[in-house]
Design an enzyme around this catalytic site. Structure first.
Site, PDB file in Angstrom:
ATOM      1  N   LYS A   1      24.451  19.866  48.147  1.00 54.30           N
ATOM      2  CA  LYS A   1      25.676  19.473  48.838  1.00 54.30           C
ATOM      3  C   LYS A   1      25.768  17.959  48.912  1.00 54.30           C
ATOM      4  O   LYS A   1      26.780  17.368  48.536  1.00 54.30           O
ATOM      5  CB  LYS A   1      25.712  20.088  50.244  1.00 54.30           C
ATOM      6  CG  LYS A   1      26.863  19.635  51.094  1.00 54.30           C
ATOM      7  CD  LYS A   1      26.371  18.780  52.252  1.00 54.30           C
ATOM      8  CE  LYS A   1      27.518  18.044  52.892  1.00 54.30           C
ATOM      9  NZ  LYS A   1      27.058  17.203  54.004  1.00 54.30           N
TER      10      LYS A   1
ATOM     11  N   ASP B   1      29.769  23.364  51.211  1.00 53.47           N
ATOM     12  CA  ASP B   1      29.339  23.207  52.594  1.00 53.47           C
ATOM     13  C   ASP B   1      29.755  24.461  53.356  1.00 53.47           C
ATOM     14  O   ASP B   1      30.177  25.443  52.759  1.00 53.47           O
ATOM     15  CB  ASP B   1      29.960  21.952  53.207  1.00 53.47           C
ATOM     16  CG  ASP B   1      31.467  22.078  53.324  1.00 53.47           C
ATOM     17  OD1 ASP B   1      32.029  23.072  52.830  1.00 53.47           O
ATOM     18  OD2 ASP B   1      32.099  21.203  53.933  1.00 53.47           O
TER      19      ASP B   1
END
Length: 220
Positions: free
Chosen positions: A129, A147
């Site tokens: 991420k 996310d």
DNA sequence: CTCCCGATAT
DNA sequence: ATATCAGGAG
């Protein structure tokens, strides 16, 4: 992910969703975290794990006044840095990772933030991420940031049934046009904070409800 | 799988 | 009281 080709009907549904996002939120790229330099975005993103970007921006405003360079972070006292970032949570891990990360940026990357996904992921506290946030914002490299919002909303819309963020990342790369990857991420987070919230999503006022699997399945 | 963890909304 | 937040590592 399944290698099965996306049906024409499903492809049309996906196009409708993307068009609605573009209509509602526009095509503008923006970053949710405030930063001046690539390394500032890297550290801000490490701090953003399980913390709101609003809180991170409050902390980094003072933090980057106090620590003005990568060297300042590399030489930081860990306990003092823990206090400086305390309110973002997980402060022991984050302080340790930022210091270690700062050292490696200096000693192995000449003070530059690497572009390669594998090199980014090798840094302390940096997973896919965080790496993809850097790639998208700093290097304008098409990338999908999975996310909590992207995961939840991609599942609700019916774009994936996977739980593993990496599998979701690759499935979305397969299903969404490359030029929409970064935009999708920005739009979904905006959407997830205002309408498609984790708890009690506002389906009745949602502009995507006619295309959404979650809405269809939750109609009585 | 578990642990790390404070701030805020519900 | 509990769920959630631009997750990552062991």
């Amino acid at each position: 992910m399944k290698k099965r080709k996306v049906s024409k009907k499903e492809q049309e549904r996906i196009d409708k969703i993307l068009q609605a996002f573009n209509r509602e939120y526009g095509l503008e790229y923006r970053c949710f975290l405030n930063y001046e330099t690539p390394w500032q975005l890297l550290f801000a993103t490490i701090l953003s794990a399980q913390c709101t970007d609003e809180r991170v921006n409050i902390v980094t405003k003072d933090l980057f006044q106090k620590y003005k360079s990568i060297e300042d972070f590399a030489q930081a006292d860990q306990l003092e840095l823990e206090r400086d970032i305390h309110s973002t949570g997980f402060f022991k891990n984050k302080a340790k990772n930022i210091i270690e990360c700062a050292k490696r940026l200096l000693y192995e990357y000449n003070g530059e933030v690497p572009k390669d996904i594998n090199e980014l992921v090798s840094l302390a506290g940096v997973g896919r991420k965080t790496a993809n946030v850097i790639r998208g914002n700093i290097y304008k490299e098409p990338s999908i940031v999975v996310d909590t919002h992207v995961k939840r909303i991609s599942q609700r819309l019916g774009l994936t049934k996977e739980e593993d963020p990496v599998k979701i990342e690759f499935e979305l790369m397969y299903k969404l046009p490359r030029e929409q990857w970064i935009l999708y991420n920005i739009q979904v987070i905006t959407f997830g904070r205002s309408i498609c919230t984790a708890r009690s999503p506002k389906c009745t006022e949602c502009f995507l409800r006619e295309y959404c699997k979650y809405y269809i399945n939750h109609q009585k």
